[in-house]
Design a protein around this motif. Structure first.
Motif, mmCIF file in Angstrom:
data_model
loop_
_atom_site.group_PDB
_atom_site.id
_atom_site.type_symbol
_atom_site.label_atom_id
_atom_site.label_comp_id
_atom_site.label_asym_id
_atom_site.label_seq_id
_atom_site.Cartn_x
_atom_site.Cartn_y
_atom_site.Cartn_z
ATOM 1 N N LEU A 22 -1.723 34.666 53.431
ATOM 2 C CA LEU A 22 -0.716 34.277 52.286
ATOM 3 C C LEU A 22 0.087 33.226 53.037
ATOM 4 O O LEU A 22 0.732 32.398 52.401
ATOM 5 N N GLY A 23 1.004 34.037 53.858
ATOM 6 C CA GLY A 23 1.996 33.169 54.738
ATOM 7 C C GLY A 23 1.486 31.768 55.297
ATOM 8 O O GLY A 23 2.278 30.931 55.161
ATOM 9 N N LEU A 24 0.275 31.558 55.544
ATOM 10 C CA LEU A 24 -0.314 30.251 55.980
ATOM 11 C C LEU A 24 -0.706 29.383 54.738
ATOM 12 O O LEU A 24 -0.615 28.190 54.828
ATOM 13 N N TRP A 25 -1.184 29.906 54.029
ATOM 14 C CA TRP A 25 -1.838 29.138 52.732
ATOM 15 C C TRP A 25 -0.844 28.668 51.622
ATOM 16 O O TRP A 25 -0.876 27.723 51.158
ATOM 17 N N PHE A 26 0.290 29.487 51.587
ATOM 18 C CA PHE A 26 1.108 29.433 50.563
ATOM 19 C C PHE A 26 2.632 29.460 50.926
ATOM 20 O O PHE A 26 3.341 30.341 50.567
ATOM 21 N N PRO A 27 2.842 28.764 52.290
ATOM 22 C CA PRO A 27 4.158 28.963 52.817
ATOM 23 C C PRO A 27 5.512 28.481 51.878
ATOM 24 O O PRO A 27 6.382 29.124 51.923
ATOM 25 N N HIS A 28 5.129 27.644 51.072
ATOM 26 C CA HIS A 28 6.302 27.234 50.032
ATOM 27 C C HIS A 28 6.572 28.334 49.214
ATOM 28 O O HIS A 28 7.874 28.869 48.860
ATOM 29 N N ILE A 29 5.814 29.382 48.538
ATOM 30 C CA ILE A 29 5.972 30.181 47.677
ATOM 31 C C ILE A 29 6.457 31.458 48.630
ATOM 32 O O ILE A 29 7.328 32.176 47.990
ATOM 33 N N ILE A 30 5.941 31.612 49.747
ATOM 34 C CA ILE A 30 6.611 32.843 50.496
ATOM 35 C C ILE A 30 7.992 32.401 50.797
ATOM 36 O O ILE A 30 8.718 33.421 50.988
ATOM 37 N N THR A 31 8.232 31.209 51.379
ATOM 38 C CA THR A 31 9.468 30.743 51.612
ATOM 39 C C THR A 31 10.679 30.859 50.168
ATOM 40 O O THR A 31 11.978 31.470 50.312
ATOM 41 N N GLN A 32 10.016 30.714 49.139
ATOM 42 C CA GLN A 32 10.887 30.869 47.892
ATOM 43 C C GLN A 32 11.340 32.545 47.608
ATOM 44 O O GLN A 32 12.417 33.025 47.475
ATOM 45 N N ILE A 33 10.203 33.339 47.936
ATOM 46 C CA ILE A 33 10.308 34.547 47.931
ATOM 47 C C ILE A 33 11.267 35.117 48.965
ATOM 48 O O ILE A 33 12.220 36.031 48.729
ATOM 49 N N ALA A 34 11.363 34.707 49.970
ATOM 50 C CA ALA A 34 12.150 34.943 51.164
ATOM 51 C C ALA A 34 13.752 34.839 50.798
ATOM 52 O O ALA A 34 14.642 35.382 51.281
ATOM 53 N N THR A 35 13.960 33.617 49.846
ATOM 54 C CA THR A 35 15.386 33.304 49.486
ATOM 55 C C THR A 35 16.056 34.247 48.518
ATOM 56 O O THR A 35 17.153 34.169 48.263
ATOM 57 N N LEU A 36 15.127 35.072 47.821
ATOM 58 C CA LEU A 36 15.779 36.085 46.851
ATOM 59 C C LEU A 36 16.284 37.115 47.408
ATOM 60 O O LEU A 36 15.834 38.229 47.788
ATOM 61 N N GLU A 37 17.685 37.016 47.681
ATOM 62 C CA GLU A 37 18.123 37.904 48.405
ATOM 63 C C GLU A 37 19.655 38.063 47.760
ATOM 64 O O GLU A 37 20.504 37.141 47.485
ATOM 65 N N ILE A 38 20.302 39.078 47.739
ATOM 66 C CA ILE A 38 22.060 39.684 47.565
ATOM 67 C C ILE A 38 22.331 40.172 48.984
ATOM 68 O O ILE A 38 22.012 41.205 49.213
ATOM 69 N N ALA A 39 23.644 39.693 49.244
ATOM 70 C CA ALA A 39 24.216 40.133 50.539
ATOM 71 C C ALA A 39 23.266 40.491 51.580
ATOM 72 O O ALA A 39 23.141 41.657 52.241
ATOM 73 N N HIS A 40 22.264 39.549 51.792
ATOM 74 C CA HIS A 40 21.427 39.444 52.976
ATOM 75 C C HIS A 40 20.461 40.435 52.711
ATOM 76 O O HIS A 40 19.642 40.949 53.921
ATOM 77 N N ILE A 41 20.355 41.244 51.491
ATOM 78 C CA ILE A 41 19.059 42.315 51.474
ATOM 79 C C ILE A 41 18.286 41.664 50.610
ATOM 80 O O ILE A 41 18.498 41.042 49.143
ATOM 81 N N ASN A 42 16.844 41.365 50.806
ATOM 82 C CA ASN A 42 15.813 40.829 50.262
ATOM 83 C C ASN A 42 15.518 41.554 48.947
ATOM 84 O O ASN A 42 15.043 42.581 49.092
ATOM 85 N N LEU A 43 15.503 41.232 47.791
ATOM 86 C CA LEU A 43 15.334 41.750 46.571
ATOM 87 C C LEU A 43 13.772 42.091 46.565
ATOM 88 O O LEU A 43 13.514 43.410 46.097
ATOM 89 N N PRO A 44 12.931 41.318 46.642
ATOM 90 C CA PRO A 44 11.266 41.814 46.539
ATOM 91 C C PRO A 44 10.916 43.048 47.577
ATOM 92 O O PRO A 44 10.445 43.917 47.052
ATOM 93 N N VAL A 45 11.557 42.953 48.638
ATOM 94 C CA VAL A 45 11.350 44.156 49.754
ATOM 95 C C VAL A 45 11.901 45.129 49.354
ATOM 96 O O VAL A 45 11.502 46.287 49.514
ATOM 97 N N ALA A 46 13.009 45.180 48.808
ATOM 98 C CA ALA A 46 13.912 46.314 48.392
ATOM 99 C C ALA A 46 13.256 47.031 47.458
ATOM 100 O O ALA A 46 13.064 48.210 47.290
ATOM 101 N N VAL A 47 12.709 46.286 46.516
ATOM 102 C CA VAL A 47 11.887 46.901 45.296
ATOM 103 C C VAL A 47 10.739 47.651 45.578
ATOM 104 O O VAL A 47 10.589 48.665 45.305
#
Length: 334
Positions: A22-47
């Motif tokens: 997924l990281g290789l085939w959809f880098p833009h989507i993964i990058t967008q997911i990576a930017t979803l953070e508050i106070a340096h805590i990534n929200l998808p990972v937190a959930v």
């Protein structure tokens, strides 16, 4: 055990492959997911980590703490290994390999980052997976519960100070507020939620076992999706420089097997019975990689060397722990 526990290494391997793909085939989507953070805590990972941890937390019976005085040696061993030895040996091994043995292959900044990731793994003793390892080696489930409960209490107060001290010793600038909030989010709040759920179930006469069974698929889903996402974030680095993965894995393997056999010697010296000694050794060996990954991402960023080191910890953890489980079961003793 269900099909998930029996073939855990296979599911994790498939999740790793899927994440890299997924990281290789959809880098833009993964990058967008990576930017979803508050106070340096990534929200998808937190959930996802909450989804994975919460069902495990409701299994912790805090009333079991009152029974620790009946068999103090096994508990004392767990505390000593996890909090007085393991974090410091991890920091030393990280320094030895990346500052000395691998100095010609790894730049100074990268070495610093990898050591930081290793330290975060070393200062986060396993919580969730302990119950699986204990079951596989026929450990005493009640005593394992006590060991996990005491570890979690200590973790609330000790994780941030020890991690901060060791990271500081490694000359890494630490945002202590992020470290504090990560500990609060991934340790304190899940423990409170688990305790509150147990209380509600007791008051309403609902079965914790039934609830645990219903929540188990969500915990499994959380684990698999967390691994997928973590390896998707690091896909470009993994493919571009696979040697780095090997270099990080080597000291992690040395630390893991070294801590296990140190625990093995300590258990024999204390003359602990198998059903206490076996899970005690495995608790000291395995890591709360979910917390380590989350804090590494929060402190240093999704694409940092520290985050990569903790992700490699996920890669190493399952096959190593299964090999140790097999060794214990073949020898019928620790």
């Amino acid at each position: 055990m269900g099909i998930f526990e029996r073939f855990l290494s296979i599911w994790v391997a498939l999740a790793i492959v899927a994440g890299v793909g997924l990281g290789l085939w959809f880098p833009h989507i993964i990058t967008q997911i990576a930017t979803l953070e508050i106070a340096h805590i990534n929200l998808p990972v937190a959930v996802l980590i909450w989804l994975m941890i919460y069902p495990m937390m409701i299994q912790i019976d805090w009333s079991a703490i009152k029974h620790i005085g009946k068999k103090p040696k096994g508990l004392a061993m767990t505390v000593v290994i996890n909090w007085l030895i393991k974090p410091f040996t991890m920091a030393f091994i990280g320094w030895l390999f990346f500052r000395v043995l691998f100095a010609n292959w790894v730049g100074a900044d990268d070495a610093q980052a990898y050591i930081a990731g290793m330290i975060l793994l070393g200062v986060a003793p396993c919580t969730a997976m302990v119950f699986v390892w204990s079951q596989l080696v026929k450990g005493d489930p009640n005593y394992t519960l006590v060991q996990v409960s005491v570890n979690d209490i200590i973790m609330i107060f000790a994780f941030a100070p020890i991690a901060g001290f060791l990271l500081g010793v490694s000359d890494i600038t630490i945002p202590y507020d992020t470290l504090f909030y990560s500990t609060l989010l991934y340790v304190v709040l899940p423990l409170i939620a688990g305790a509150a759920t147990r209380k509600i179930c007791q008051k309403t006469d609902r079965s914790l076992a039934v609830l645990g069974k219903k929540l188990k698929p969500f915990s499994i889903l959380g684990l698999i999706l967390t691994v997928v996402l973590l390896f998707a974030f690091q896909a470009q680095t993994i493919v571009a420089n696979p040697l780095v993965i090997v270099l990080i894995a080597i000291p992690l393997l040395v630390q893991t097997y070294g801590i296990f056999f140190l625990g093995n010697l300590m258990a024999k010296w204390l003359k602990l019975p198998h059903n206490i000694a076996a899970p005690a050794c495995l608790i000291g060996t395995s890591n709360f990689f979910e917390l380590a990954v989350a804090v590494a991402i929060s402190l240093f960023g999704l694409h940092s060397g520290a985050a990569l080191a903790t992700v490699v910890g996920v890669l190493v953890e399952v096959p190593v722990m299964l090999s140790l489980v097999s060794w214990i079961n073949r020898n019928h003793t620790v």
